[in-house]
Scaffold this motif. Structure first.
Motif, PDB file in Angstrom:
ATOM      1  N   ARG A  97       0.819  -1.215   0.000  1.00 48.54           N
ATOM      2  CA  ARG A  97       0.000   0.000   0.000  1.00 48.54           C
ATOM      3  C   ARG A  97       0.853   1.266   0.000  1.00 48.54           C
ATOM      4  N   GLU A  98       1.952   1.258   0.767  1.00 50.68           N
ATOM      5  CA  GLU A  98       2.814   2.441   0.863  1.00 50.68           C
ATOM      6  C   GLU A  98       3.421   2.845  -0.483  1.00 50.68           C
ATOM      7  N   ASP A  99       3.381   1.948  -1.463  1.00 46.85           N
ATOM      8  CA  ASP A  99       3.913   2.249  -2.790  1.00 46.85           C
ATOM      9  C   ASP A  99       2.912   3.018  -3.662  1.00 46.85           C
ATOM     10  N   ASN A 100       1.687   3.177  -3.172  1.00 48.29           N
ATOM     11  CA  ASN A 100       0.658   4.009  -3.818  1.00 48.29           C
ATOM     12  C   ASN A 100       0.319   3.601  -5.257  1.00 48.29           C
ATOM     13  N   SER A 130      -1.465  -4.495  -4.311  1.00 51.10           N
ATOM     14  CA  SER A 130      -0.191  -5.044  -3.842  1.00 51.10           C
ATOM     15  C   SER A 130       0.137  -6.271  -4.680  1.00 51.10           C
ATOM     16  N   ILE A 156      -0.891  -3.989   3.546  1.00 54.30           N
ATOM     17  CA  ILE A 156       0.080  -3.124   4.220  1.00 54.30           C
ATOM     18  C   ILE A 156       1.417  -3.845   4.323  1.00 54.30           C
ATOM     19  N   PRO A 158       1.734  -0.624   9.039  1.00 52.57           N
ATOM     20  CA  PRO A 158       2.650  -0.783   7.893  1.00 52.57           C
ATOM     21  C   PRO A 158       3.968  -1.456   8.258  1.00 52.57           C
ATOM     22  N   THR A 199       8.002  -1.706   7.421  1.00 50.17           N
ATOM     23  CA  THR A 199       9.051  -0.862   6.865  1.00 50.17           C
ATOM     24  C   THR A 199      10.160  -1.743   6.347  1.00 50.17           C
TER      25      THR A 199
END
Length: 132
Positions: free
Chosen positions: A29-32, A36, A112, A129, A131
């Protein structure tokens, strides 16, 4: 541009052990990106009950053999290299590995990163999330 290798992701917190499976979560998700992408191994001689109530998933078999059974109607579909199956209706299913199966998986909404199946076989939407 995002560039990652499977090897780098395997040696990071993106490599999740689910017991009957391991999932290397290469895109999160953090990759926008709105989805996924994972390389998941379903281990030989396992059966995993899954019911993604919060996600849609498409799965492409790269290697190995197994089957998927839809719980609602008991239909069984063989899985072998080149097979794509899509859980487009939040299908409750049983996933069986006859040999180790390597699968390319896409989830919407995106994961996430640290999700594990809950008691129903689903991923929750509220995980923190990862990291790395």
């Amino acid at each position: 541009m995002i560039v990652r290798t499977l090897k780098d992701c395997e040696n990071s917190p993106r490599n999740i052990d689910g017991g009957n499976w391991k999932s290397v979560r290469m895109l999160l998700r953090e990759d926008n990106m709105g989805f996924s992408f994972h390389i998941t191994t379903i281990f030989a001689n396992t059966e995993t009950p899954i019911w993604y109530q919060n996600h849609l998933e498409s799965v492409y078999c790269i290697s190995g053999e197994g089957e998927i059974e839809t719980v609602a109607d008991g239909k069984v579909y063989p899985i072998q290299p080149g097979t794509l199956y899509v859980l487009d209706k939040h299908d409750q299913h049983l996933l069986r590995g006859f040999s180790d199966m390597q699968m390319a998986c896409v989830f919407n909404p995106p994961l996430i990163g640290n999700e594990q199946h809950n008691q129903d076989g689903a991923y929750e939407l509220s995980a923190e999330p990862v990291t790395g």
